[in-house]
Design a protein around this motif. Sequence first.
Motif, PDB file in Angstrom:
ATOM      1  N   VAL A  54      -3.564   3.295   5.780  1.00 46.10           N
ATOM      2  CA  VAL A  54      -3.119   4.138   4.674  1.00 46.10           C
ATOM      3  C   VAL A  54      -3.832   4.979   3.842  1.00 46.10           C
ATOM      4  CG1 VAL A  54      -1.751   1.722   4.449  1.00 46.10           C
ATOM      5  CG2 VAL A  54      -3.844   1.912   3.265  1.00 46.10           C
ATOM      6  N   ARG A  55      -5.222   4.857   4.174  1.00 43.38           N
ATOM      7  CA  ARG A  55      -6.062   5.954   3.390  1.00 43.38           C
ATOM      8  C   ARG A  55      -5.639   7.420   4.116  1.00 43.38           C
ATOM      9  NH1 ARG A  55     -10.067   1.961   3.596  1.00 43.38           N
ATOM     10  NH2 ARG A  55     -11.170   2.610   5.739  1.00 43.38           N
ATOM     11  N   TRP A  59       2.047   8.328   1.459  1.00 41.08           N
ATOM     12  CA  TRP A  59       3.111   7.579   1.218  1.00 41.08           C
ATOM     13  C   TRP A  59       4.479   7.847   1.785  1.00 41.08           C
ATOM     14  CZ3 TRP A  59       2.797   3.109  -2.269  1.00 41.08           C
ATOM     15  CH2 TRP A  59       4.208   2.737  -2.420  1.00 41.08           C
ATOM     16  N   SER A  62       5.188   6.936   5.744  1.00 35.28           N
ATOM     17  CA  SER A  62       5.316   5.343   5.527  1.00 35.28           C
ATOM     18  C   SER A  62       5.102   4.493   4.167  1.00 35.28           C
ATOM     19  CB  SER A  62       4.124   5.066   6.461  1.00 35.28           C
ATOM     20  OG  SER A  62       3.029   5.257   5.978  1.00 35.28           O
ATOM     21  N   PRO A  63       6.353   4.374   3.523  1.00 36.05           N
ATOM     22  CA  PRO A  63       6.550   3.559   2.457  1.00 36.05           C
ATOM     23  C   PRO A  63       6.163   2.131   2.697  1.00 36.05           C
ATOM     24  CG  PRO A  63       8.467   4.349   2.884  1.00 36.05           C
ATOM     25  CD  PRO A  63       7.480   5.258   3.817  1.00 36.05           C
ATOM     26  N   SER A  64       5.263   1.511   1.874  1.00 29.56           N
ATOM     27  CA  SER A  64       5.297   0.255   2.231  1.00 29.56           C
ATOM     28  C   SER A  64       4.511  -0.470   1.153  1.00 29.56           C
ATOM     29  CB  SER A  64       4.205  -0.050   3.509  1.00 29.56           C
ATOM     30  OG  SER A  64       3.582  -1.300   3.681  1.00 29.56           O
ATOM     31  N   ARG A  67       0.640  -0.538   0.494  1.00 26.99           N
ATOM     32  CA  ARG A  67      -0.053   0.471  -0.193  1.00 26.99           C
ATOM     33  C   ARG A  67      -0.477   0.227  -1.483  1.00 26.99           C
ATOM     34  NH1 ARG A  67      -0.338   5.181   2.473  1.00 26.99           N
ATOM     35  NH2 ARG A  67       0.856   5.631   4.021  1.00 26.99           N
ATOM     36  N   TYR A  70      -3.576  -4.452  -0.069  1.00 26.13           N
ATOM     37  CA  TYR A  70      -3.616  -4.992   1.077  1.00 26.13           C
ATOM     38  C   TYR A  70      -4.869  -6.011   1.277  1.00 26.13           C
ATOM     39  CZ  TYR A  70      -3.735  -6.121   6.085  1.00 26.13           C
ATOM     40  OH  TYR A  70      -3.864  -6.941   7.359  1.00 26.13           O
ATOM     41  N   SER A 115       7.835  -2.708   5.301  1.00 24.30           N
ATOM     42  CA  SER A 115       6.512  -2.743   4.730  1.00 24.30           C
ATOM     43  C   SER A 115       5.820  -3.062   5.889  1.00 24.30           C
ATOM     44  CB  SER A 115       6.112  -3.554   3.703  1.00 24.30           C
ATOM     45  OG  SER A 115       6.974  -3.240   2.384  1.00 24.30           O
ATOM     46  N   VAL A 119       3.281   0.095   8.294  1.00 24.69           N
ATOM     47  CA  VAL A 119       1.898   0.105   8.612  1.00 24.69           C
ATOM     48  C   VAL A 119       1.311  -0.451  10.149  1.00 24.69           C
ATOM     49  CG1 VAL A 119       1.292  -0.086   6.026  1.00 24.69           C
ATOM     50  CG2 VAL A 119       1.447  -2.098   7.576  1.00 24.69           C
TER      51      VAL A 119
END
Length: 478
Positions: A54-55, A59, A62-64, A67, A70, A115, A119
Motif C-alpha cells: 500500500v505504500r 489508492w 486498489s481501494p481497500s 489502506r 493494517y 478490500s 491488497v
Amino acid sequence: MDGFGWFASSDYWLGRLVFQRGLAGLYAVAFLCAALQFRALIGERGMLPVPAYVRRVPWRRSPSLFRLHYSDRFFALCAWGGAALAVALAAGAGDAVPLGAAMLMWAVLWGLYLSIVNVGQTWYAFGWESLLLEAGFLAVFLGNAETAPPVLLMWLLRWLLFRVEFGAGLIKLRGDPCWRDLSCLYYHHETQPMPGPLSWFFHHLPRPAHRVEAAANHVTQLVVPVLLFAPQPVATVAACLIVVTQLWLVVSGNFAWLNWLTIVLALSAVDGTLVADAPALPDPPLWYAVLVAAVTALVLVLSVRPARNLLSRRQAMNRSFDPLHLVNTYGAFGTVGRVRHEVVIEGTDEPAARPGAVWREYGFRGKPGGVTRLPRQFAPYHLRLDWMMWFAGLSPAYAAEWFGPLVERLLENDGDTVRLLRHNPFPGKPPQLVRARLYRYRFTTWRELRETGAWWHRTLVREFLPPTRLDTTAPRNE
C-alpha cells in the motif's frame, strides 16, 4: 404487482434463493481461505506484505479498507467476520431482516472481500476473485423475502454467466490449435494446475472420449450460453447443461470456487415455477426500484469494454476494467500445456552442499510432489501457494517476487509458512540449506501403477534454485 409487473416477478423466486444461499456459502469459503493463509502470504511478515504494497501503489488503483489501517489482527478480524456474516446469510439471515438491512449485509461482504483482493497482489490475481466480486456486487441489489426478485438484476446474472462461458469458449478457439482439432484433452487432465483424485483416470480415457469432451466444451461454451436469453423452459435447459458440464470439471480437477460459482449463476436462470408455484411476494418500494434501475444502467455502461474484448482478436482473459471489479472479462485455458513441470523444494541440515548430502523434500497439500501420493480434492477451497507453484514450474518469472521470500521463511522454519504445507521435513530445527529442482512429471500408465503403486513418474530437468542458506544481513521484504 400492479405497478411493478415490469420490474419484479415472483417467478424468479427459486433462482434468487439458490443464488443468494450458494453465493453466501462460497463467500464463506473465500473468507476462510483468507483467514487461514494470509499471514504467510501477505501478512506483516508475509512474503508480499500488505504494508509495503500500500505504500507503493496509489489508492485509486486498489481501494481497500486496509489502506486506512493494517495489522494482522485487524485483517484476521475482517476475514473471520466476513466468514461469519457469509454463514449467516447462507442460513437465511438476509430474509429475516428488513430489505435495507439485508442489502447492507451483502454490501459489507462485498466491501470486505474487495478490500482483501485489492491488497492480495499475486496471490489474488485469479479470475474467480473478480467473478466472486462481480456476482457479490449484483447480490447487494437482489432484495430479500420482502420483495419479489427484480427482473433486471436476474437478467444481469445471466449476462454475467454468458460472459464467463462465452469468453472461455472464444479464448479457446482463438488460442491453442489443439482446441480446434479437439486434441487438447489428451494433455489437459495431466498438465492442469492442480489435478484431483480422479484426474489420473480422466487422463486415461480413450482418445475418442477426449475428443468428445473437447467438442462438448465448445457446444456448452459457445452455443448453450446464447440460449440463456431464450424464453422458458429453454433457458432452464441451457442452465442445466452448464451445471452438468461444470460438475464434470469439478470431479476432474481443482479450480477453487470457479466451477461452483458458475453453477450457482446457472441455477439463477432456472424457472422456479417448474418446481413449485411462485409465492406471492410484495411489490418493491419505490426507492429500491430506482436504485436497481440505476445499478442496471451502470452495469450496462461498464459492460461495453468487456463486450468489445469478447469481439476482439486480441481477447484478454480474467481482466478487470475497474478497481472495484464491477464488470470483468473471463476465460481459461486458451493454451494447454503438453508437458508438466513441477518445482520440488528440498532442504538439508548439513552445513555444505557436498556430494552425498541428504536432501529432504517439502510436501505440499495440493500440488504434485511424492509420486505415490494420489492427488487430493480441495476445491472449492483455494490453496494459493500450491497454485502459484504451478506457475513457477511454467517459468521462473512467475515466481520472481515471492519465491525468494518463500525460501527465506523455510530456512527460518517460519510457523505461518510451514503451516501452508502438508509436510515439513525439519520439524525440530530449520535446515541449513534449501534448494529447488525442476522435474518433468507425467501420469503413470496402468501397468506402472500396478507394478509400482505410483501415480506419477518424474524426471529431473534442471536446477531451479541452487543450494541457498539464510542471509542474516539482508533486510526483510517489509
